[in-house]
Design a protein around this motif. Sequence first.
Motif, PDB file in Angstrom:
ATOM      1  N   TRP A  74     -23.764  13.618 -52.104  1.00  0.00           N
ATOM      2  CA  TRP A  74     -23.550  13.000 -50.789  1.00  0.00           C
ATOM      3  C   TRP A  74     -22.172  12.333 -50.735  1.00  0.00           C
ATOM      4  O   TRP A  74     -21.452  12.476 -49.754  1.00  0.00           O
ATOM      5  CB  TRP A  74     -24.612  11.936 -50.533  1.00  0.00           C
ATOM      6  CG  TRP A  74     -25.957  12.459 -50.160  1.00  0.00           C
ATOM      7  CD1 TRP A  74     -26.496  13.670 -50.499  1.00  0.00           C
ATOM      8  CD2 TRP A  74     -26.948  11.789 -49.382  1.00  0.00           C
ATOM      9  NE1 TRP A  74     -27.768  13.770 -49.987  1.00  0.00           N
ATOM     10  CE2 TRP A  74     -28.074  12.645 -49.296  1.00  0.00           C
ATOM     11  CE3 TRP A  74     -26.998  10.553 -48.760  1.00  0.00           C
ATOM     12  CZ2 TRP A  74     -29.227  12.302 -48.609  1.00  0.00           C
ATOM     13  CZ3 TRP A  74     -28.148  10.195 -48.071  1.00  0.00           C
ATOM     14  CH2 TRP A  74     -29.256  11.063 -47.990  1.00  0.00           C
TER      15      TRP A  74
ATOM     16  N   GLY B  56     -28.527  20.221 -47.525  1.00  0.00           N
ATOM     17  CA  GLY B  56     -28.663  21.061 -48.701  1.00  0.00           C
ATOM     18  C   GLY B  56     -28.030  20.431 -49.930  1.00  0.00           C
ATOM     19  O   GLY B  56     -27.601  21.126 -50.852  1.00  0.00           O
ATOM     20  N   VAL B  57     -27.951  19.101 -49.930  1.00  0.00           N
ATOM     21  CA  VAL B  57     -27.360  18.343 -51.045  1.00  0.00           C
ATOM     22  C   VAL B  57     -28.400  17.338 -51.500  1.00  0.00           C
ATOM     23  O   VAL B  57     -28.797  16.455 -50.730  1.00  0.00           O
ATOM     24  CB  VAL B  57     -26.074  17.621 -50.619  1.00  0.00           C
ATOM     25  CG1 VAL B  57     -25.483  16.842 -51.792  1.00  0.00           C
ATOM     26  CG2 VAL B  57     -25.047  18.618 -50.075  1.00  0.00           C
ATOM     27  N   SER B  58     -28.843  17.440 -52.746  1.00  0.00           N
ATOM     28  CA  SER B  58     -29.979  16.647 -53.193  1.00  0.00           C
ATOM     29  C   SER B  58     -29.618  15.398 -53.987  1.00  0.00           C
ATOM     30  O   SER B  58     -30.448  14.502 -54.143  1.00  0.00           O
ATOM     31  CB  SER B  58     -30.918  17.517 -54.047  1.00  0.00           C
ATOM     32  OG  SER B  58     -30.232  18.015 -55.176  1.00  0.00           O
ATOM     33  N   THR B  59     -28.377  15.311 -54.497  1.00  0.00           N
ATOM     34  CA  THR B  59     -28.004  14.163 -55.327  1.00  0.00           C
ATOM     35  C   THR B  59     -27.123  13.195 -54.550  1.00  0.00           C
ATOM     36  O   THR B  59     -26.377  13.588 -53.645  1.00  0.00           O
ATOM     37  CB  THR B  59     -27.261  14.609 -56.594  1.00  0.00           C
ATOM     38  OG1 THR B  59     -25.991  15.157 -56.220  1.00  0.00           O
ATOM     39  CG2 THR B  59     -28.066  15.641 -57.357  1.00  0.00           C
TER      40      THR B  59
ATOM     41  N   LYS C 234     -31.375  15.301 -46.730  1.00  0.00           N
ATOM     42  CA  LYS C 234     -31.221  16.222 -47.857  1.00  0.00           C
ATOM     43  C   LYS C 234     -31.499  17.655 -47.435  1.00  0.00           C
ATOM     44  O   LYS C 234     -30.789  18.593 -47.829  1.00  0.00           O
ATOM     45  CB  LYS C 234     -32.148  15.809 -49.006  1.00  0.00           C
ATOM     46  CG  LYS C 234     -31.716  14.537 -49.719  1.00  0.00           C
ATOM     47  CD  LYS C 234     -32.721  14.147 -50.805  1.00  0.00           C
ATOM     48  CE  LYS C 234     -32.288  12.877 -51.513  1.00  0.00           C
ATOM     49  NZ  LYS C 234     -33.267  12.448 -52.553  1.00  0.00           N
ATOM     50  N   ASP C 235     -32.535  17.837 -46.619  1.00  0.00           N
ATOM     51  CA  ASP C 235     -32.857  19.182 -46.144  1.00  0.00           C
ATOM     52  C   ASP C 235     -31.750  19.740 -45.260  1.00  0.00           C
ATOM     53  O   ASP C 235     -31.371  20.911 -45.375  1.00  0.00           O
ATOM     54  CB  ASP C 235     -34.179  19.170 -45.367  1.00  0.00           C
ATOM     55  CG  ASP C 235     -35.389  18.950 -46.268  1.00  0.00           C
ATOM     56  OD1 ASP C 235     -35.261  19.161 -47.489  1.00  0.00           O
ATOM     57  OD2 ASP C 235     -36.460  18.564 -45.748  1.00  0.00           O
ATOM     58  N   LYS C 236     -31.216  18.908 -44.379  1.00  0.00           N
ATOM     59  CA  LYS C 236     -30.181  19.372 -43.455  1.00  0.00           C
ATOM     60  C   LYS C 236     -28.878  19.696 -44.177  1.00  0.00           C
ATOM     61  O   LYS C 236     -28.201  20.682 -43.841  1.00  0.00           O
ATOM     62  CB  LYS C 236     -29.915  18.313 -42.380  1.00  0.00           C
ATOM     63  CG  LYS C 236     -30.994  18.200 -41.315  1.00  0.00           C
ATOM     64  CD  LYS C 236     -30.582  17.232 -40.219  1.00  0.00           C
ATOM     65  CE  LYS C 236     -31.599  17.202 -39.089  1.00  0.00           C
ATOM     66  NZ  LYS C 236     -31.184  16.292 -37.975  1.00  0.00           N
TER      67      LYS C 236
ATOM     68  N   GLN D 229     -33.923   9.971 -45.464  1.00  0.00           N
ATOM     69  CA  GLN D 229     -33.258  10.564 -46.626  1.00  0.00           C
ATOM     70  C   GLN D 229     -33.751  11.983 -46.880  1.00  0.00           C
ATOM     71  O   GLN D 229     -32.960  12.883 -47.171  1.00  0.00           O
ATOM     72  CB  GLN D 229     -33.515   9.706 -47.874  1.00  0.00           C
ATOM     73  CG  GLN D 229     -32.558   8.556 -48.068  1.00  0.00           C
ATOM     74  CD  GLN D 229     -32.796   7.921 -49.424  1.00  0.00           C
ATOM     75  OE1 GLN D 229     -33.679   7.081 -49.583  1.00  0.00           O
ATOM     76  NE2 GLN D 229     -32.015   8.330 -50.403  1.00  0.00           N
ATOM     77  N   SER D 230     -35.043  12.164 -46.797  1.00  0.00           N
ATOM     78  CA  SER D 230     -35.623  13.483 -47.039  1.00  0.00           C
ATOM     79  C   SER D 230     -35.115  14.505 -46.026  1.00  0.00           C
ATOM     80  O   SER D 230     -34.747  15.634 -46.383  1.00  0.00           O
ATOM     81  CB  SER D 230     -37.148  13.393 -46.980  1.00  0.00           C
ATOM     82  OG  SER D 230     -37.740  14.655 -47.186  1.00  0.00           O
TER      83      SER D 230
END
Length: 212
Positions: A196, A189-192, A185-187, A181-182
């Motif tokens: 997603w 650029g979407v954190s919520t 999110k980095d790849k 997951q981490s």
Amino acid sequence: MIRILLVDDHPVVRAGYQRLLEQAGQATVVAQAATVDEAWAAWRAHAPDLTITDLSLPGSGGLELLRRLREAQPDARVIVFSMHDSETLVARALDLGACGYVTKSSPPEDLLEAVQQARQGGRYLSPGLTPALAVGPGPASLLESLTQREFEIFQLIARGESPLRCAQALHLSPKTVANHQSVIKDKLGVSTLAGWAHLALRCGVLGDEAVP
């Protein structure tokens, strides 16, 4: 006669496929399954010549089944028969080794032709399907950066599965899912998680499935 395993979570749909295939005189259906785990067990028990699977299955989904089969037997023949026609999913399925991709909106003859091509060692795509060899700029290009495992986790969580349920479906530890997951999110650029889900919808990898 080619021996087939049918995988779809709707019994009526499976019955229709079986009737179509057997009446055409091309095949005999040796087993049916509704989930990835059922399909995996049936495949090991019956050793079919060809597996025909939907992508939208309870739990981990058809791509996970395709991955398992090809890891166990690199020349395993699998046709995807799905309502989804997004270039992202078609490309993912072919990358995993599918020998055919037929949309459920296609005429019955398309599935029969896909089976015939599989028997001859060929590949078949429904007319109009053009898997992206290189997805141009846009939201879908982000998903190309994900590994197959990352994509499976992204798809499951985007459709509303909890990380724990995701871990259970993919037979991974919760810590492994959290690490993926981490990275995802980095790849992306979407954190919520809502972000997603919206990205997955825009890229056509959820279809009619529920999202949070």
